[in-house]
Design an enzyme around this catalytic site. Sequence first.
Site, mmCIF file in Angstrom:
data_model
loop_
_atom_site.group_PDB
_atom_site.id
_atom_site.type_symbol
_atom_site.label_atom_id
_atom_site.label_comp_id
_atom_site.label_asym_id
_atom_site.label_seq_id
_atom_site.Cartn_x
_atom_site.Cartn_y
_atom_site.Cartn_z
ATOM 1 N N ARG A 70 6.022 8.322 28.828
ATOM 2 C CA ARG A 70 6.981 7.647 27.953
ATOM 3 C C ARG A 70 6.345 8.194 26.511
ATOM 4 O O ARG A 70 5.509 7.677 25.976
ATOM 5 C CB ARG A 70 6.972 6.185 28.069
ATOM 6 C CG ARG A 70 7.881 5.618 27.201
ATOM 7 C CD ARG A 70 9.278 5.801 27.544
ATOM 8 N NE ARG A 70 10.171 4.847 26.928
ATOM 9 C CZ ARG A 70 11.174 5.432 25.958
ATOM 10 N NH1 ARG A 70 10.911 6.262 25.306
ATOM 11 N NH2 ARG A 70 11.703 4.158 25.378
ATOM 12 N N GLY A 71 7.243 8.943 25.713
ATOM 13 C CA GLY A 71 6.713 9.260 24.365
ATOM 14 C C GLY A 71 6.199 8.162 23.365
ATOM 15 O O GLY A 71 5.070 8.393 22.850
ATOM 16 N N ASP A 73 4.935 5.378 24.173
ATOM 17 C CA ASP A 73 3.663 4.992 24.502
ATOM 18 C C ASP A 73 2.331 5.885 24.370
ATOM 19 O O ASP A 73 1.344 5.150 23.826
ATOM 20 C CB ASP A 73 3.538 4.413 25.897
ATOM 21 C CG ASP A 73 4.502 3.173 26.002
ATOM 22 O OD1 ASP A 73 4.965 2.258 25.057
ATOM 23 O OD2 ASP A 73 4.869 2.904 27.287
ATOM 24 N N THR A 74 2.519 7.029 24.836
ATOM 25 C CA THR A 74 1.394 8.022 25.040
ATOM 26 C C THR A 74 1.317 9.326 24.483
ATOM 27 O O THR A 74 0.457 10.179 24.335
ATOM 28 C CB THR A 74 1.084 8.155 26.428
ATOM 29 O OG1 THR A 74 2.128 8.909 27.051
ATOM 30 C CG2 THR A 74 0.864 6.650 27.126
ATOM 31 N N ARG A 75 2.636 9.754 23.603
ATOM 32 C CA ARG A 75 2.489 11.197 23.301
ATOM 33 C C ARG A 75 1.386 11.476 22.233
ATOM 34 O O ARG A 75 1.072 12.530 22.455
ATOM 35 C CB ARG A 75 4.206 11.558 22.702
ATOM 36 C CG ARG A 75 4.274 12.730 22.258
ATOM 37 C CD ARG A 75 5.421 12.784 21.228
ATOM 38 N NE ARG A 75 6.630 12.375 22.055
ATOM 39 C CZ ARG A 75 7.007 13.113 22.995
ATOM 40 N NH1 ARG A 75 6.741 14.268 23.405
ATOM 41 N NH2 ARG A 75 8.353 12.680 23.843
ATOM 42 N N GLY A 105 21.022 15.339 24.498
ATOM 43 C CA GLY A 105 22.449 14.838 24.984
ATOM 44 C C GLY A 105 22.635 14.155 26.195
ATOM 45 O O GLY A 105 21.614 13.364 26.425
ATOM 46 N N GLU A 139 12.645 11.140 36.088
ATOM 47 C CA GLU A 139 11.875 12.273 36.414
ATOM 48 C C GLU A 139 11.108 11.726 37.602
ATOM 49 O O GLU A 139 10.898 12.507 38.633
ATOM 50 C CB GLU A 139 10.960 12.565 35.283
ATOM 51 C CG GLU A 139 11.449 13.079 33.938
ATOM 52 C CD GLU A 139 10.378 13.257 32.658
ATOM 53 O OE1 GLU A 139 10.640 13.369 31.872
ATOM 54 O OE2 GLU A 139 9.230 12.869 33.105
#
Length: 587
Positions: A70-71, A73-75, A105, A139
């Site tokens: 999850r970007g 949270d942890t990117r 999109g 995913e």
Amino acid sequence: MDRRQSQRKRKRKRAKKESSEGASAPSFISTEGASADAPSFISTEGASSFISPEPTRQGDDRYDVFLSFRGSDTRNEFADHLYHGLFDKGTVPIWVFRDDNIPIGEKFSSQLLNAIAQSKISIPIISENYASSKWCLRELFHIMDRKKSTSHIVLPIFYKVDPADVRHLLGKFGKAFHSHKKRFDEKDIKEGQQALIEVSYLHGWVSEKIANGHEGELVKKVIKSVLNKLRPDFQLDVTKHLVGIRDDVMKIRKWVDTPASDARMIGIYGMGGIGKTTLAKAIYNELSNDFEHRSFLPDIREKAHRNDIHYLQNQLIKEILQIESQVWTCDDGISLIKHRFKGKKVLILLDDIDHRDQLYFLARESSWFTPGSIIIVTTENKAILDQSEFRVDYEHKVNKLDEAHSLLLFSRHAFRDDRFPQDFEGFSHIIVSTTDGHPLALKVIGSYLYGKRNLKVWQDVQMELGKEPHEDVQKILGISYGALKDEHQEIFLDIACFLIGEVSKFAIYMWEDCGFCASRGIEELKLRCLIEIDEDDKLRMHGQLRDFGRNIVNQERPSQTLCRSLLYKDAIKVLMGGKVDLVHLAD
């Protein structure tokens, strides 16, 4: 026009919203001349990280690791540390697929699904807001679905969340899911919950329980686990017809596992072609997973004579330190190895040393290396080990194969089986007895006889081998060489004298220009075990075969040697895009 512009605005706005909501989209790196649709591929091969072209892989696996996270949270923190930690592991080329924050999109990216399908390992980083993203859930569903149907490996990380909360959708994790699920399709909800339950039961890492939450230690553990899983893909190539050395490998492994207060050296010696390198590579593979810093230097005798020892020092430094070194003198190389290798537990294989100076400049003293380091040396000359300033802690002489193992190795090459056809058993025993348990001889003569079912041919070989006693493999090599077509003999001699270590496709261009059917010749030489082509498409040849070929040229065609050497070297330069020294050619 205004209406179309308004529509495009709304599409961009909706795409932006979906992107911020989603886990991430495939990582796209836009470079000059490159497609903006190309995902980012990271290779560890080299001194620093770089974006490399799409890897060419055999089979379905194009990537080693797929990261799902999850970007928000942890990117920029944990996922980034893990990402760079993986591709900065220079000992092996790990290909990592990571998402990046690019709008995709309304349609779920087919590239993302393909990346999951083409990865060997998936690492879902399950964080507090992971389940608030339908992209993350999709995913994860595809990751878990692939795990069921293939040997796909899933290594989950529960980042600041409890697996029980993931399983039952409780706590902050559950709250994030429930507060966003109204935007999800029913299919996403059902599949996402199923995937979360399944992943919660997998053995993984709970971040708060690793080193009291120290993330650096967690990254190390994950990387080590990934390397363990990928280990079979990054081992040295050892023949599948391995015979008679497993006990030796286990014996040495047991010795290595005993505690040591300093670096140690293993010396493997024996006559040419007896299997020293094969044994050393098998030991190296057995130990490799315990060492972060590793280096294999093959054919040291040949390379030192051709390029000088500082060339080998540069190669060793590059592989251990992962830096592009430009050492111009052996003394500079010693200084760099001695001072920069300290603090690094290393595994080094120095293959085919034939002079004490080679050992002197590459691994002179145990104090150069961290305690626990292992240096493996192969040589035909035991005196080199006895003269070494680095005390050899374990010496192993490679002996000839006994009759049972000789028959087995011969059968695997002559019949591609562990058993003899009844009609050939008698001939096989007699032919094997003439090789005196020499592995290279067994391999070459067995490969020569492969596919030949005419008993008269076998009888002729038996008679040829039995004409006079012999103490080395030269006679057996001569039988296999003599059976080659003239054109294939020329190719064999060219490789032995000039082209070992060169890229085969460039050599093939030259032979074809001379009117040779080069590809067919190469396949014939490979089939007879007279040459090999490594994973980098470079031509390789056993030292005994190399010396055999050079002796033929020196005795029968000495006038051709210098001329052809210059022509081939310059031709290779041209084919690789280099420049030819015209003055040199005129001389």
